[in-house]
Design an enzyme around this catalytic site. Structure first.
Site: not given
Lengths: 251, 193
Positions: B77, B175, B177
């Site tokens: 990001c 992202h 994650e």
């Protein structure tokens, strides 16, 4: 293409999920972590946790819960309920929350929005607005919709966007719990007025209501609680329906 | 495997750490330059404002370290954006690893872009076993334009770089994650580089 988001909302009290949970196959229906994981697996795009507890240990309990949720699920989640300071937010973000939502505290002290946006970035600041119509005019309400204010809904929406909110979660108290559909007219007005994403909340009763919130209401995301908890609508079925109606949806 | 997540006070480090933990890797959070240099893999997260994050990097001296690293490095990001030459957000000089200037989305769009978008034109080992048009989670107001370093494309008003790569450096605007099983696969691929 950016997809429309479906967001289940979980009410939390003292670290436990409340409101009828009807999921089959859950070992512990009151366990927010297990429920969150189940929603994530079923295709929810995001989750919102709304803490309604009012105990002194609230902050610590909620922070611990956020940490457990962050460890368990791999989709974004927002935490709200009684957040009133930069310190509150700091603790929740450090524990792994992606976004926080503020409501009454922002109305009482609007500068809080600027402070949070400057410190952590707009992307993690959701401003929740509860409103209902008084004599045909949408007015912002506080304390879960119980306390009316003089503030006009659209004025407030514009102000929170200007102050740096990244997203607005608009709940119509007139529609909430009715299962008659979202407040699509007000949603569309808000969506045209501000240039940040709008999450529609209040009134979901069937799959068509979601379609209308995205098309008539021009919402970017739609949130619901009980219809998901009671499995009146299964998220995979809802998303399949919306996709068949040509909306951009993540399957 | 020794994985270090750079902890400079401007990232959702916890979520990245948890995502790696779900893949069986216990990563360390660190701002210690020596620890970062010793790692097998380095992850450089970032959220918030470019200028604020960059000043934190400068304070800790990490701005000089990152471009000199030789192991695989993944910027996420804002981390990816800071690895570019420059960002229009706060008139910020970047680390200059990736070409191009990070710019604001057109004001006719809803900004920030928040949500799941599809990635295409995937061309990197980072996307091994990731299908074209897979959905990943994005939250951002600025974007890196397309360049020859683009390894994945997203569209929001215009096509832009969803991911970049140059030598041992990788960056994802999204992202991983928070991108469910697709994101987990991408992180797994990064760990395997």
């Amino acid at each position: 293409m950016l997809t429309k988001r479906i967001i289940p909302c979980l009410d939390i009290k003292d670290g436990r999920t409340v409101k009828g949970i009807n999921f089959v196959g859950l070992r512990d229906a009151g366990d927010p972590v297990e429920l969150a994981a189940k929603y994530a697996k079923s295709g929810a795009d995001e989750l919102v946790f709304l803490d309604i507890s009012a105990t002194e240990q609230k902050r610590k309990t909620l922070a611990n819960l956020v940490l457990e949720v962050a460890a368990a699920i791999d989709i974004p989640f927002t935490v709200g309920g009684g957040i009133s300071s930069v310190e509150d937010v700091d603790l929740l973000l450090k524990n792994g929350a992606d976004k926080i939502s503020i409501n009454s505290s922002a109305v009482r002290r609007p500068e809080l929005i600027n402070e949070l946006a400057t410190t952590y970035g707009s992307q993690c600041v959701v401003v929740a607005i509860d409103a209902k119509q008084i004599d045909g005019i949408w007015k912002v309400h506080l304390v879960g919709g119980k306390q009316p204010t003089d503030i006009n809904l659209l004025d407030w929406a514009e102000e929170v966007a200007n102050r740096g909110a990244g997203e607005i979660l608009f709940t119509s108290m007139d529609h909430d719990g009715t299962k008659q559909g979202f407040a699509n007219q007000a949603l569309a007005q808000m969506s045209n007025l501000v240039s940040i994403p709008i999450i529609a909340s209040g009134g979901a009763g069937n799959t068509k209501h979601f379609f209308e919130a995205f098309t008539v209401g021009k919402a970017d995301a739609a949130l619901a609680a009980s219809i998901f908890h009671y499995e009146e609508i299964a998220i995979p079925d809802l998303k399949k329906y919306l996709k068949e109606k040509q909306l951009p949806i993540r399957l | 495997m020794n994985v270090v997540i750079i902890d400079y006070g401007a990232g959702n480090t916890k979520s990245v750490q948890f995502a790696l933990s779900r893949l069986g890797v216990e990563a360390q959070l660190s701002s210690d330059v020596e620890r970062i240099k010793m790692a097998d893999k380095v992850i450089f997260p970032g959220v918030g404002h470019a200028a604020t994050a960059m000043s934190k990097l400068v304070e800790t001296g990490i701005d000089h370290i990152i471009p000199s690293l030789h192991m695989p490095v993944l910027g996420i990001c804002l981390g990816m954006q800071l690895m570019c030459e420059y960002s229009h957000e706060g008139d910020t000089q970047g680390l200059g690893i990736f070409k191009g200037k990070v710019q604001a989305f057109d004001s006719s769009l809803k900004v920030p872009q928040i949500g799941w978008n599809a990635i295409s034109k995937l061309r990197s080992p980072l996307f091994k076993e990731v299908e074209e048009a897979s959905y990943i989670y994005m939250v951002h107001s600025y974007y890196a334009p397309l360049s020859e370093q683009t390894i994945g494309v997203c569209e929001y008003g215009i096509p832009y770089s969803a991911a970049l790569a140059h030598k041992n450096f990788y960056g994802t605007q999204f992202h991983p994650e928070k991108s469910s099983s697709v994101g987990a696969q991408i992180l797994k691929n990064f760990l395997a580089l």
